[in-house]
Design a protein around this motif. Structure first.
Motif, mmCIF file in Angstrom:
data_model
loop_
_atom_site.group_PDB
_atom_site.id
_atom_site.type_symbol
_atom_site.label_atom_id
_atom_site.label_comp_id
_atom_site.label_asym_id
_atom_site.label_seq_id
_atom_site.Cartn_x
_atom_site.Cartn_y
_atom_site.Cartn_z
ATOM 1 N N ASP A 79 3.743 152.652 -75.313
ATOM 2 C CA ASP A 79 3.561 153.684 -74.296
ATOM 3 C C ASP A 79 3.734 153.129 -72.889
ATOM 4 N N ARG A 124 7.811 151.724 -72.757
ATOM 5 C CA ARG A 124 8.864 152.667 -73.146
ATOM 6 C C ARG A 124 9.786 152.993 -71.972
ATOM 7 N N SER A 125 9.210 153.203 -70.789
ATOM 8 C CA SER A 125 10.000 153.577 -69.617
ATOM 9 C C SER A 125 10.317 152.392 -68.718
ATOM 10 N N CYS A 176 6.774 146.763 -66.014
ATOM 11 C CA CYS A 176 5.906 147.714 -66.709
ATOM 12 C C CYS A 176 4.742 148.095 -65.794
#
Length: 285
Positions: A136, A139-140, A180
């Motif tokens: 989570d 992921r981006s 992140c």
């Protein structure tokens, strides 16, 4: 005449027994059974000394004690003995040395990177994934899947590079992602001198079992965040022991493919549902 009685098979016999004992001791390292082995060695030395100086009563007591211990060992340490047999059956007993060497290599790479960043007062945050997945949070982010190395870690956090702003997430095999963004801690009792990096490190350890190492660019020190607690001013030997324990730990067993598929579907479903609702609202407007 003595050497005439020695055959090459005797040397082979001794070498095989020594190898078996050596591998068995490697499997017992960092277990309760290792403490028992140390205790037996001490009792053996005392028994030998007692026989040497003719302490008959002590020799008799130790002899009876060894008899009881031989019977009790398989009962008390049944889990450790079962694990040894399982690893022997999987062939892990022959791969243990390679795993230890790999753990030492990764520990050296990360430790050197942290020490260099500390010496140059370059801010950094490294998050080490454990049993709880951190997908989570990466992921981006920018996915790397790169080898863990000093040069790569230093390059990521070097001031001015596109990836220096954010955290790096690693597992026991590779650098998963960089840049992140982590949740900040909800602990309101922290000192106002605790910066954003440290608060982010605490935040990720509050929502997962990960651990994080933070390099402070103001103070030039390394801090550890784990289970929502912060330990500052770590020495190099402390960092090395911590990382060696992390990289030496057994990797978590992968879930069956159908369990992984179900988890991915559950993660995707809310997103699809929210997209559908947004489209319906847009049509209504």
């Amino acid at each position: 005449m003595f050497f005439d009685m020695i055959h090459w098979r005797d040397f082979l016999d001794i070498a095989i027994i020594a190898f078996i004992f050596y591998r068995a001791l490697l499997l017992l390292v960092d277990t309760r059974a290792m403490q028992l082995v140390k205790g037996l060695i001490v009792l053996g030395l005392i028994a030998a000394l007692a026989r040497l100086v003719h302490l008959e009563a002590l020799s008799w007591v130790l002899g009876r004690l060894f008899g009881v211990i031989v019977i009790a060992i398989p009962i008390v340490f049944q889990p450790e003995l079962r694990r040894m047999l399982e690893e022997l059956g999987r062939g892990n007993i022959l791969r243990r040395k390679q795993a230890e060497e790999r753990a030492g290599q990764l520990t050296d790479e990360v430790t050197r990177a942290l020490e260099y960043l500390r010496s140059q007062k370059i801010g950094a945050i490294l998050v080490f994934q454990r049993d709880t997945g951190l997908k989570d949070f990466w992921r981006s982010a920018v996915k790397l899947n790169g080898e863990i190395s000093e040069d790569l870690i230093v390059t990521i956090f070097w001031p001015g590079t596109p990836l220096h702003d954010g955290a790096v997430i690693l597992d026991r095999e590779k650098i998963i992602a960089a840049a992140c963004y982590l949740p900040l801690t909800e602990n309101s009792n922290l000192s106002r001198w605790i910066g954003t990096r440290h608060r982010a490190a605490l935040g990720i350890t509050e929502v997962s079992d990960a651990m994080a190492l933070v390099v402070s660019e103001e103070r030039g020190e390394v801090a550890l965040a784990i289970n929502g607690h912060l330990s500052r001013r770590l020495r190099e030997d402390q960092i090395r022991r911590l990382l060696l324990h992390y990289f030496s730990a057994m990797p978590r067993r992968s879930s069956p493919w159908w369990e992984t598929l179900k988890k991915e579907l559950r993660n995707l479903w809310p997103a699809k549902e929210s997209d559908r609702k947004e489209k319906e609202n847009a049509k209504g407007n």
